[in-house]
Enzyme design. Structure first.
Site, short mmCIF file in Angstrom:
data_model
loop_
_atom_site.label_atom_id
_atom_site.label_comp_id
_atom_site.label_asym_id
_atom_site.label_seq_id
_atom_site.Cartn_x
_atom_site.Cartn_y
_atom_site.Cartn_z
N ASN A 39 -6.20 -4.65 -6.18
CA ASN A 39 -7.33 -4.14 -5.41
C ASN A 39 -7.31 -2.62 -5.20
OD1 ASN A 39 -9.50 -4.31 -3.14
ND2 ASN A 39 -7.72 -3.41 -2.13
N ASP B 7 0.86 -1.19 0.00
CA ASP B 7 0.00 0.00 0.00
C ASP B 7 0.90 1.24 0.00
OD1 ASP B 7 -3.22 0.37 0.85
OD2 ASP B 7 -1.97 2.15 1.19
N TYR C 32 -14.92 7.58 -12.00
CA TYR C 32 -14.80 6.28 -11.36
C TYR C 32 -15.41 5.19 -12.24
CZ TYR C 32 -15.35 2.56 -7.87
OH TYR C 32 -15.31 1.37 -7.20
N THR D 126 -16.91 0.68 3.16
CA THR D 126 -15.54 1.07 3.47
C THR D 126 -15.49 2.59 3.41
OG1 THR D 126 -14.79 1.10 1.17
CG2 THR D 126 -14.73 -1.03 2.32
N ASP E 241 3.40 1.94 -4.64
CA ASP E 241 2.67 2.95 -5.41
C ASP E 241 2.34 2.30 -6.75
OD1 ASP E 241 1.74 5.04 -6.94
OD2 ASP E 241 3.28 6.46 -6.30
N VAL E 242 1.10 1.90 -6.91
CA VAL E 242 0.72 1.14 -8.11
C VAL E 242 0.81 1.96 -9.39
CG1 VAL E 242 -0.79 -0.41 -6.81
CG2 VAL E 242 -1.76 1.66 -7.87
N LYS F 135 -13.63 1.84 -14.03
CA LYS F 135 -14.05 0.47 -13.76
C LYS F 135 -14.60 -0.21 -15.02
CE LYS F 135 -12.81 0.48 -9.46
NZ LYS F 135 -11.69 -0.37 -9.00
#
Length: 277
Positions: free
Chosen positions: A89, A40, A154, A189, A62-63, A158
């Site tokens: 994720n 993360d 968003y 969440t 850091d993706v 997706k």
């Protein structure tokens, strides 16, 4: 509490593992006896999560930067063995009117939600293809199948994750590599802080998404929708005329739940965190 299953233990890396769905997925998979590593961008929180979960392989990730992603996967393989499963994720979900969205926030969503998935998938494939074995699971959303007002960017990311994964799945269908998407409904969440959800439909719990991901690893298939009710409704809506879908959105409140009905005070902590990381 779940228990170890009869399935062979796998080496599994999870991005965005510090909290939320990633955290619960790590917990579920660890309890099932798998070898789990979490990464993360929030270094302090990821170390705390690892302590809570009893996970020893943990790292800053850091993706949005392939070098960071590569270093993380190198560490995982050095400490746990060849990568069997990557769960992409990590993701963020700002809300609001598209024309008011700050350009930096737009770019950040595309970089984390989409580019991070693409980078991770490519890096995992490079490791898995020589062995002709492995599984890549990309966390998408039901908002990647059915557009939601207030989540335009968003939704775009997706939708793209689903399209990318499906195309790659077809491309590598004879390689021995599995590619799948998990498609959650709105989940309790930080991502939905300050929002009320659709009328008459409950939000999912992160534990449900974690179980669905674990079951997808043990019984691979192209995708899974969670919850069953929300997933069924989304699937059915593809056969409903647009005007009927819009009317149903008004009844359920999904045309305003991420716009005018958002409690921005309750949401501020989350927004501050994703802007600063």
């Amino acid at each position: 509490m779940t228990h170890a299953t009869s399935f062979p233990a796998k080496t599994i890396a999870i991005t965005g593992g510090a909290r939320g769905i990633g955290y619960q997925t790590a917990k579920e998979l660890t309890e099932r006896g798998h070898r789990v590593a979490i990464g993360d961008i929030d270094e302090a929180r990821i170390k705390k999560a690892a302590d809570e979960l009893g996970i020893s392989v943990v790292g800053h990730l850091d993706v949005t930067h392939p070098d960071s992603f590569r270093a993380f996967l190198d560490m995982v393989e050095e400490q746990l063995g060849p990568l069997d499963v990557l769960v992409n994720n990590a993701g963020i979900m700002p809300t609001g009117h598209a024309h008011e969205e700050d350009d930096a926030v737009t770019r950040r969503q595309v970089e984390i939600n989409l580019l991070g998935v693409i980078f991770g998938t490519k890096l995992a494939l490079q490791r898995m293809l020589p062995r002709r074995a492995g599984h890549i699971i990309n966390t998408a959303s039901l908002a990647g199948e059915l557009p939601v007002p207030g989540l335009a960017t968003y939704c775009a990311t997706k939708f793209a994750v689903i399209g990318f994964t499906e195309a790659a799945r077809q491309e590598y269908r004879k390689s021995g590599i599995q590619l799948s998407t998990v498609r959650p409904t709105f989940t309790n969440t930080e991502l939905v802080a300050g929002t009320a959800g659709a009328k008459g439909l409950r939000n999912a719990e992160p534990e449900e998404i974690a179980r669905a991901t674990a079951e997808l690893i043990e019984h691979p298939r192209p995708f899974v929708r969670v919850t069953r009710l929300a997933g069924g409704m989304v699937a059915a809506m593809k056969f409903v005329p647009g005007r009927v879908a819009s009317a149903l959105g008004s009844v359920l409140g999904t045309d305003s739940v991420f716009l005018d009905d958002v409690d921005m005070v309750a949401r501020q902590t989350y927004l501050d965190r994703i802007r600063n990381n």
